[in-house]
Design a protein around this motif. Structure first.
Motif, PDB file in Angstrom:
ATOM      1  N   LEU A  92      41.652  55.290  40.135  1.00 59.59           N
ATOM      2  CA  LEU A  92      41.936  54.478  41.326  1.00 59.59           C
ATOM      3  C   LEU A  92      41.029  53.252  41.420  1.00 59.59           C
ATOM      4  O   LEU A  92      41.458  52.219  41.935  1.00 59.59           O
ATOM      5  CB  LEU A  92      41.832  55.331  42.586  1.00 59.59           C
ATOM      6  CG  LEU A  92      42.971  56.333  42.775  1.00 59.59           C
ATOM      7  CD1 LEU A  92      42.735  57.176  44.021  1.00 59.59           C
ATOM      8  CD2 LEU A  92      44.316  55.634  42.869  1.00 59.59           C
ATOM      9  N   THR A  93      39.795  53.349  40.948  1.00 61.90           N
ATOM     10  CA  THR A  93      38.955  52.151  40.932  1.00 61.90           C
ATOM     11  C   THR A  93      39.507  51.125  39.950  1.00 61.90           C
ATOM     12  O   THR A  93      39.496  49.929  40.223  1.00 61.90           O
ATOM     13  CB  THR A  93      37.492  52.486  40.576  1.00 61.90           C
ATOM     14  OG1 THR A  93      37.466  53.224  39.370  1.00 61.90           O
ATOM     15  CG2 THR A  93      36.818  53.251  41.677  1.00 61.90           C
ATOM     16  N   TYR A  94      40.018  51.590  38.825  1.00 59.15           N
ATOM     17  CA  TYR A  94      40.639  50.673  37.859  1.00 59.15           C
ATOM     18  C   TYR A  94      41.900  50.043  38.451  1.00 59.15           C
ATOM     19  O   TYR A  94      42.080  48.820  38.386  1.00 59.15           O
ATOM     20  CB  TYR A  94      40.981  51.404  36.556  1.00 59.15           C
ATOM     21  CG  TYR A  94      41.825  50.570  35.627  1.00 59.15           C
ATOM     22  CD1 TYR A  94      41.260  49.525  34.906  1.00 59.15           C
ATOM     23  CD2 TYR A  94      43.193  50.799  35.509  1.00 59.15           C
ATOM     24  CE1 TYR A  94      42.039  48.735  34.070  1.00 59.15           C
ATOM     25  CE2 TYR A  94      43.973  50.022  34.678  1.00 59.15           C
ATOM     26  CZ  TYR A  94      43.395  48.992  33.972  1.00 59.15           C
ATOM     27  OH  TYR A  94      44.165  48.207  33.153  1.00 59.15           O
ATOM     28  N   VAL A  95      42.761  50.864  39.006  1.00 57.83           N
ATOM     29  CA  VAL A  95      44.012  50.341  39.581  1.00 57.83           C
ATOM     30  C   VAL A  95      43.713  49.390  40.730  1.00 57.83           C
ATOM     31  O   VAL A  95      44.311  48.315  40.836  1.00 57.83           O
ATOM     32  CB  VAL A  95      44.921  51.508  40.038  1.00 57.83           C
ATOM     33  CG1 VAL A  95      46.088  51.004  40.857  1.00 57.83           C
ATOM     34  CG2 VAL A  95      45.399  52.302  38.842  1.00 57.83           C
ATOM     35  N   GLY A  96      42.774  49.764  41.595  1.00 60.14           N
ATOM     36  CA  GLY A  96      42.434  48.903  42.722  1.00 60.14           C
ATOM     37  C   GLY A  96      41.841  47.581  42.293  1.00 60.14           C
ATOM     38  O   GLY A  96      42.150  46.526  42.859  1.00 60.14           O
ATOM     39  N   ALA A  97      40.986  47.594  41.278  1.00 60.25           N
ATOM     40  CA  ALA A  97      40.366  46.352  40.806  1.00 60.25           C
ATOM     41  C   ALA A  97      41.358  45.485  40.042  1.00 60.25           C
ATOM     42  O   ALA A  97      41.286  44.261  40.081  1.00 60.25           O
ATOM     43  CB  ALA A  97      39.169  46.682  39.916  1.00 60.25           C
TER      44      ALA A  97
END
Length: 105
Positions: A92-97
């Motif tokens: 989710l940090t990857y997708v959000g960024a």
């Protein structure tokens, strides 16, 4: 001491207070850290992160109460903290960024 390990046993107040404080602190860290990490990496505003944190704590409180005081066959009658999981923080940090500019509010 043997009463401590029974399902409906009563814990002495001097032992219950530290256990309760540990339970609350564990719930705060476990529920607030993943949302904060994902929100900051996604570029969310502080007000949006605060809104997510408030809702997560509210729902975690309800889920914990259902575990503690079961409704029909749902709940364990044990002080189990229910809340957010760290399982999806990395993705989710990857997708959000990566896709934060796609989200339109």
């Amino acid at each position: 001491m043997e009463n401590l390990y029974k399902l409906d046993g009563k814990v002495p107040i001097l032992k219950a207070i530290p256990f309760g404080l540990q339970h609350i602190l564990a719930m705060f860290v476990a529920n607030l850290s993943p949302i904060t990490l994902i929100g900051l990496s996604s570029g969310l505003k502080q007000t949006e992160i605060a809104f997510l944190l408030q809702n997560a704590m509210f729902i975690a409180g309800i889920a914990t109460l259902i575990q503690l005081y079961p409704i029909w066959k749902i709940g364990s009658r044990l002080p189990i903290v229910m809340g957010v999981s760290f399982s999806f923080v990395a993705i989710l940090t990857y997708v959000g960024a990566t896709y934060d500019s796609w989200v339109q509010f």
